[in-house]
Write a protein that holds these residues in place. Structure first.
Motif: not given
Length: 297
Positions: A231-237, A249-266
């Motif tokens: 959760l912490f490294l994904n937005p950076i990587v 199935d080859g599809e990449v899913f990420n949280l919206p950019l605005v939520l990624q700081p919250l993802q890193m905090i989590l």
């Protein structure tokens, strides 16, 4: 309570046990082993001296049971003070206490123990089940009893080794000497004691339970720390590689950019929460090991 001068080794040891009755059972086990070892060495070197006279000499040099008990109490305080990790800085806020766990060496040691618990648990379980199966299966043969005694002796050795791991990594005081065995008994009496000693069977119970516990500890540690780090490294990587939080199935899913700081905090919160969990596991597992592995005082 004043006690008369002991006339035999067993009387000396029982008086020492009584003098230490309020102390940690692990300390009592160590003190009894050391005292018996010293007493029997003195008796072996002075076979012609009457036991009562020799014990009187020993009491003046090694110490009477009450004096030896005081020495062990003082020594235990010194050793525990030396082994105690440095006290962490005083933190008043809840936030500082939560993140301050990273400075606790016991939390990191407990994390390593959780990762080690599964291979150790598999070994303990395999050894216990295999040993019991072979012992029971061979009991009808002449070799059955010696094989069983040898197996139960290895169980006691494993108990001591596991105790050292628990003390070093989890911080729970455990015996540093083998179980007090009353070595003055005959071979038949000692074998009987090995079978009737409840700690032999509680240690086997501990060994069998360590496999499921080890799997739970290992899985929890791996999943928790991996998820927190992801959760912490994904937005950076994901800035440099096409790696998503989820890949289906080859599809990449990420949280919206605005939520990624919250993802890193989590992710950071989860990593520190895992250290708190490891510290809690250390207390529970240490108490569990103490209850099943240590000879009662």
């Amino acid at each position: 309570m004043s006690q008369s001068m002991p006339r035999t080794i067993n009387e000396y040891l029982e008086q020492l046990r009584y003098a230490l009755r309020s102390e940690d059972p692990a300390l009592i086990q160590d003190a009894l082993y050391d005292a018996e070892d010293h007493l029997r060495s003195e008796f072996a070197e002075n076979p012609n001296v009457p036991p009562a006279e020799l014990l009187a000499r020993i009491a003046s040099s090694y110490g009477a049971p009450d004096e030896v008990a005081d020495i062990y109490r003082d020594k235990e305080r010194v050793v525990q003070s030396a082994l105690k990790p440095p006290a962490p800085p005083v933190r008043t806020s809840a936030l500082a206490k939560f993140f301050g766990v990273a400075a606790d060496p016991r939390a990191w040691a407990a994390t390593i123990y959780m990762l080690m618990a599964m291979p150790l648990g598999i070994f303990y379980f395999t050894w216990a089940v295999t040993g019991l199966s072979l012992s029971l299966g061979m009991m009808i043969l002449v070799i059955g009893l010696p094989l069983t005694v040898l197996f139960l002796a290895t169980v006691r050795v494993i108990s001591l080794v596991e105790g050292r791991l628990v003390e070093v990594m989890l911080g729970e005081r455990m015996p540093r000497r083998p179980i007090y065995a009353q070595r003055g008994l005959t071979l038949v009496e000692r074998v009987k004691q090995l079978f009737t000693d409840t700690r032999t069977w509680t240690t086997l119970f501990y060994m069998t339970l360590m496999m499921p516990l080890g799997i739970v500890y290992f899985t929890t540690a791996v999943v928790g720390f991996t998820l927190g780090a992801s959760l912490f490294l994904n937005p950076i990587v994901s800035l440099f590689w096409d790696i998503g939080l989820l890949n289906i199935d080859g599809e990449v899913f990420n949280l919206p950019l605005v939520l990624q700081p919250l993802q890193m905090i989590l992710g950071i919160v989860l990593l520190f929460a895992m250290l708190h969990l490891a510290r809690g596991v250390a207390k529970v597992q240490g108490a569990f090991a103490k209850h099943l592995l240590v000879q009662a005082g």
